[in-house]
Design a protein around this motif. Structure first.
Motif, PDB file in Angstrom:
ATOM      1  N   LEU A   1      50.405  13.913  22.788  1.00 19.67           N
ATOM      2  CA  LEU A   1      49.437  14.944  22.425  1.00 19.67           C
ATOM      3  C   LEU A   1      48.869  14.707  21.030  1.00 19.67           C
ATOM      4  N   LEU A   2      49.711  14.260  20.105  1.00 18.26           N
ATOM      5  CA  LEU A   2      49.227  13.942  18.760  1.00 18.26           C
ATOM      6  C   LEU A   2      48.142  12.864  18.806  1.00 18.26           C
ATOM      7  N   ASP A   3      48.364  11.839  19.636  1.00 18.41           N
ATOM      8  CA  ASP A   3      47.369  10.775  19.757  1.00 18.41           C
ATOM      9  C   ASP A   3      46.089  11.276  20.418  1.00 18.41           C
ATOM     10  N   LEU A   4      46.220  12.100  21.452  1.00 17.20           N
ATOM     11  CA  LEU A   4      45.043  12.628  22.130  1.00 17.20           C
ATOM     12  C   LEU A   4      44.182  13.464  21.195  1.00 17.20           C
ATOM     13  N   LYS A   5      44.809  14.159  20.262  1.00 17.63           N
ATOM     14  CA  LYS A   5      44.081  15.035  19.354  1.00 17.63           C
ATOM     15  C   LYS A   5      43.736  14.355  18.029  1.00 17.63           C
ATOM     16  N   GLY A   6      44.112  13.081  17.875  1.00 18.64           N
ATOM     17  CA  GLY A   6      43.800  12.355  16.653  1.00 18.64           C
ATOM     18  C   GLY A   6      44.542  12.870  15.433  1.00 18.64           C
ATOM     19  N   LEU A   7      45.801  13.257  15.636  1.00 16.74           N
ATOM     20  CA  LEU A   7      46.583  13.855  14.547  1.00 16.74           C
ATOM     21  C   LEU A   7      47.632  12.913  13.972  1.00 16.74           C
ATOM     22  N   ARG A   8      47.572  11.642  14.339  1.00 15.92           N
ATOM     23  CA  ARG A   8      48.620  10.724  13.902  1.00 15.92           C
ATOM     24  C   ARG A   8      48.728  10.668  12.373  1.00 15.92           C
ATOM     25  N   HIS A   9      47.623  10.869  11.664  1.00 19.88           N
ATOM     26  CA  HIS A   9      47.658  10.797  10.202  1.00 19.88           C
ATOM     27  C   HIS A   9      48.416  11.971   9.577  1.00 19.88           C
ATOM     28  N   LEU A  10      48.684  13.014  10.360  1.00 20.07           N
ATOM     29  CA  LEU A  10      49.433  14.158   9.850  1.00 20.07           C
ATOM     30  C   LEU A  10      50.910  14.112  10.247  1.00 20.07           C
ATOM     31  N   TYR A  11      51.295  13.064  10.902  1.00 16.44           N
ATOM     32  CA  TYR A  11      52.595  13.030  11.554  1.00 16.44           C
ATOM     33  C   TYR A  11      53.477  11.936  10.968  1.00 16.44           C
ATOM     34  N   ALA A  12      54.718  12.281  10.673  1.00 25.53           N
ATOM     35  CA  ALA A  12      55.705  11.292  10.251  1.00 25.53           C
ATOM     36  C   ALA A  12      56.898  11.371  11.199  1.00 25.53           C
ATOM     37  N   ASP A  13      57.357  10.225  11.648  1.00 23.42           N
ATOM     38  CA  ASP A  13      58.450  10.156  12.603  1.00 23.42           C
ATOM     39  C   ASP A  13      59.768   9.975  11.863  1.00 23.42           C
ATOM     40  N   HIS A  14      60.768  10.748  12.246  1.00 20.05           N
ATOM     41  CA  HIS A  14      62.103  10.615  11.661  1.00 20.05           C
ATOM     42  C   HIS A  14      63.112  10.468  12.802  1.00 20.05           C
TER      43      HIS A  14
END
Length: 263
Positions: A23-36
């Protein structure tokens, strides 16, 4: 829109985390997301339990307002708060149709994992038939309700984001049990091929999932250790990409060294 990164705490290869990632990729939100990522084979760290109010359940999303849990809750929050066009269908009836389709993933997952984890070859035909039935239900649902040529509707959307991670974990049933979806389910195959080929579905590969889930195929879930082993196949290190492919025969004796799990 805030520029504060969202942090998602998750297990490597977790299908519920991948729903959120799609969903993050579909909405273009990857720049707001950090994976832990966290090691499934280890106890949850106290700092995480402090954040989640004592819950060990993942994924959890750390937002500017607080921590959210449950993949579908997280997805609805992100869909409602970011972007002008939601991923979920705006029409209430269409959204109900995609939610009903997504709900079929539960029974599909149970049937697939039961086959994957079974250690009794005598039960294989029975378990394959049960998984066939679950795929038959998907095929029938698409034949009745799909408005799109490939996807459920005109684009890769909520239903696909919810269902694709389950489909990808069932690559393990293909690899370790030689399972194949019956070719007679033509509508299902068309939908599945299109969904798995979509750019948003590419973050976790077949190789990654098959390697991580080897111990699951030995009926050692949630980071539990297989007898005679000291490292879980779900461990973060060594990284899955450096490990050899596991044996197709899940009942074969495979040591930590054989699986590339030692430093």
């Amino acid at each position: 829109m805030t520029t504060t990164p969202y942090v998602m705490y998750n297990f490597p290869g977790c299908p519920f985390s991948e729903r959120v990632e799609i969903l993050l990729d579909l909405k273009g939100l990857r720049h707001l997301y950090a994976d832990h990522p966290l090691d499934l084979s280890q106890p949850r760290p106290q700092w995480l339990l402090d954040k989640t109010g004592g819950s060990a359940q993942l994924p959890a999303l750390d937002t500017p307002q607080g921590v959210l849990r449950e993949s579908e809750v997280i997805m609805r929050y992100l869909d409602a708060t970011h972007g002008e066009v939601p991923i979920a269908r705006a029409d209430p009836y269409e959204h109900a149709i995609e939610c009903l389709f997504a709900a079929l993933s539960g029974a599909l997952s149970v049937a697939g994992y039961t086959l994957l984890k079974s250690q009794d070859p005598a039960r294989r035909d029975e378990l394959v038939a049960a998984l066939d039935q679950r795929f038959a239900a998907l095929d029938a649902y698409l034949l009745r309700n799909a408005a799109g040529a490939d996807f459920l509707f005109d684009r890769f959307g909520w239903a696909e984001a919810m269902m694709v991670p389950t489909l990808k974990r069932l690559w393990c049933a293909e690899y370790y049990e030689g399972y194949a979806i019956p070719q007679s389910f033509a509508r299902l195959h068309r939908w599945r091929d299109a969904a798995l080929a979509h750019p948003a579905a590419q973050l976790h590969s077949r190789e990654e999932i098959v390697k991580l889930y080897f111990d699951y195929s030995r009926n050692a879930g949630s980071g539990a250790l297989v007898a005679g082993r000291t490292v879980s196949s779900f461990a973060l290190e060594p990284h899955w990409s450096t490990r050899p492919w596991p044996p197709h025969d899940k009942r074969a004796i495979a040591s930590d060294s054989d699986l590339g799990l030692l430093p």
